[in-house]
Motif scaffolding. Structure first.
Motif, mmCIF file in Angstrom:
data_model
loop_
_atom_site.group_PDB
_atom_site.id
_atom_site.type_symbol
_atom_site.label_atom_id
_atom_site.label_comp_id
_atom_site.label_asym_id
_atom_site.label_seq_id
_atom_site.Cartn_x
_atom_site.Cartn_y
_atom_site.Cartn_z
ATOM 1 N N MET A 151 0.865 -1.287 0.128
ATOM 2 C CA MET A 151 0.005 -0.068 -0.018
ATOM 3 C C MET A 151 0.922 1.272 -0.078
ATOM 4 O O MET A 151 0.484 2.277 -0.580
ATOM 5 C CB MET A 151 -0.836 -0.066 1.142
ATOM 6 N N GLU A 152 1.838 1.212 0.833
ATOM 7 C CA GLU A 152 2.913 2.397 0.804
ATOM 8 C C GLU A 152 3.549 2.517 -0.523
ATOM 9 O O GLU A 152 3.733 3.890 -0.981
ATOM 10 C CB GLU A 152 3.910 2.196 1.764
ATOM 11 N N LEU A 153 3.688 1.794 -1.257
ATOM 12 C CA LEU A 153 4.439 1.930 -2.543
ATOM 13 C C LEU A 153 3.408 2.467 -3.364
ATOM 14 O O LEU A 153 3.915 3.199 -4.347
ATOM 15 C CB LEU A 153 4.939 0.602 -3.184
ATOM 16 N N VAL A 154 1.987 1.861 -3.405
ATOM 17 C CA VAL A 154 1.237 2.558 -4.035
ATOM 18 C C VAL A 154 0.931 3.904 -3.763
ATOM 19 O O VAL A 154 0.845 4.839 -4.852
ATOM 20 C CB VAL A 154 -0.336 1.831 -3.934
ATOM 21 N N ALA A 155 0.775 4.352 -2.612
ATOM 22 C CA ALA A 155 0.527 5.503 -2.080
ATOM 23 C C ALA A 155 1.675 6.663 -2.617
ATOM 24 O O ALA A 155 1.198 7.798 -2.975
ATOM 25 C CB ALA A 155 0.341 5.933 -0.647
ATOM 26 N N ALA A 156 2.953 6.229 -2.504
ATOM 27 C CA ALA A 156 3.887 7.095 -2.967
ATOM 28 C C ALA A 156 3.842 7.215 -4.383
ATOM 29 O O ALA A 156 4.832 8.070 -4.956
ATOM 30 C CB ALA A 156 5.180 6.349 -2.449
ATOM 31 N N GLY A 157 3.142 6.488 -5.407
ATOM 32 C CA GLY A 157 3.333 6.585 -6.672
ATOM 33 C C GLY A 157 4.568 5.936 -7.322
ATOM 34 O O GLY A 157 5.422 6.503 -8.258
#
Length: 349
Positions: free
Chosen positions: A41-47
């Motif tokens: 999720m954090e990798l997704v949120a960071a773009g």
């Protein structure tokens, strides 16, 4: 508008991700997240990579109820060892505060919303999706737009639920719970098992006797559950394809169970993964992760129901397979005969 803290988190992750991706160009985002000791999720949120994310508002149930507007999509649910992909439309959606269900002819789901936390609309190099994550940042369910989907409806849904002021989504790492189940099942477990009228009573039976699934299978008696070779899942998939037996495949995680019902034909092995590759259904099963496999035999009001169950080394259920059936309909004779053939000890009948 994103605040400074958000962008600082995101930039740092994008730089780290770029380094890891350069070293492992074929690795998927889930694998890279594990390597980086962060959540997907954090990798997704960071773009990270080519991802353009949009944080959507909570609760996820509000968004889930609108997925039918997207038309035919691809639904994906997975755990660490198995990926289940099914094409179809979200129909007959019921999403309550804690539980939910989708009962369409193609998309068949059971949702457990207590663990759902973060939702993102994701544009990954032009591939559009809605992705749902738990509080630890693990992916629970993803909905992908396909050539058959209503793209305008997708953009309308995203616009409707976009979080106007997103903050950095803080993942809360899982704290493993102590196993407080008993090591041996009481004798009463067998009597209660034999008294079942519906396979859905099994979960309550485990709770009542405070036993894990594997403890119940080991102790109930081999006529009701018996361990079989770990290659039985691959053997079963090969057999149902060759014999044109319609079956059901259940794959889940803490927040979702996704179900396929029907026949299959095209199978392929790729390294550790044994794959079902149908136009409307794909299954990717890491057979090297199967620590134990069982044929399980349960009584119901419609007669005996048999299943193949595969477990990981930590005791988690990887995947579960039944003959295709609906409530009120007896089990397929061809399926029952197939599973009986895998068992060295006769099953109760």
């Amino acid at each position: 508008m994103m605040n400074v803290s958000f962008e600082q988190h995101a930039q740092a992750l994008r730089e780290r991700y770029a380094r890891y991706k350069a070293q492992n160009p074929k690795a998927r985002i889930r694998t890279l997240a594990q390597d980086m000791s962060v959540s997907e999720m954090e990798l997704v949120a960071a773009g990270c990579g080519q991802i353009v994310p949009v944080r959507l508002t909570e609760p996820a149930q509000d968004i889930f109820k609108e997925l039918g507007s997207l038309g035919r999509v691809m639904a994906l649910t997975r755990n660490d060892w198995c990926v289940h992909e099914r094409h179809g439309k979200y129909e007959d959606i019921r999403a309550g505060r804690v539980m939910g269900i989708v009962l369409g002819p193609d998309i068949d789901l059971r949702m457990f919303f207590s663990s759902w936390k973060f939702t993102f609309a994701v544009n990954d190099d032009g591939r559009l999706s809605i992705q749902f994550f738990d509080a630890a940042g693990a992916a629970l369910h993803k909905v992908y737009i396909t050539d058959e989907s209503d793209v305008d409806a997708y953009h309308a849904l995203v616009a409707r639920f976009t979080d106007p002021d997103p903050v950095w989504p803080q993942a809360v790492p899982d704290v493993p719970k102590a196993d407080e189940t008993v090591a041996r099942a009481p004798a009463q477990l067998r009597e209660d098992w034999l008294a079942m009228k519906d396979t859905h009573e099994f979960h309550e039976l485990l709770k009542r006797h405070n036993v894990s699934r594997l403890t119940a299978l080991r102790d109930v008696g081999e006529d009701l559950a018996q361990q079989v070779p770990n290659d039985v899942a691959e053997r079963m998939l090969t057999d149902v394809a060759e014999r044109d037996i319609a079956f059901m495949c259940f794959v889940g995680n803490r927040g979702m169970i996704q179900i396929h019902s029907g026949p299959i034909k095209k199978l392929m092995r790729t390294g550790p993964w044994f794959n079902v590759l149908e136009p409307h259904f794909n299954l990717h099963l890491d057979t090297t992760a199967i620590d134990s496999a069982w044929v399980v035999n349960k009584p119901t009001a419609d007669g005996w129901v048999t299943s193949v169950e595969c477990y990981a080394a930590n005791g988690d259920l990887i995947a579960q397979f039944f003959g295709a059936r609906k409530p009120g309909v007896p089990e397929l004779t061809s399926w029952r005969e197939l599973l009986v053939g895998y068992c060295p000890v006769p099953l109760a009948a």
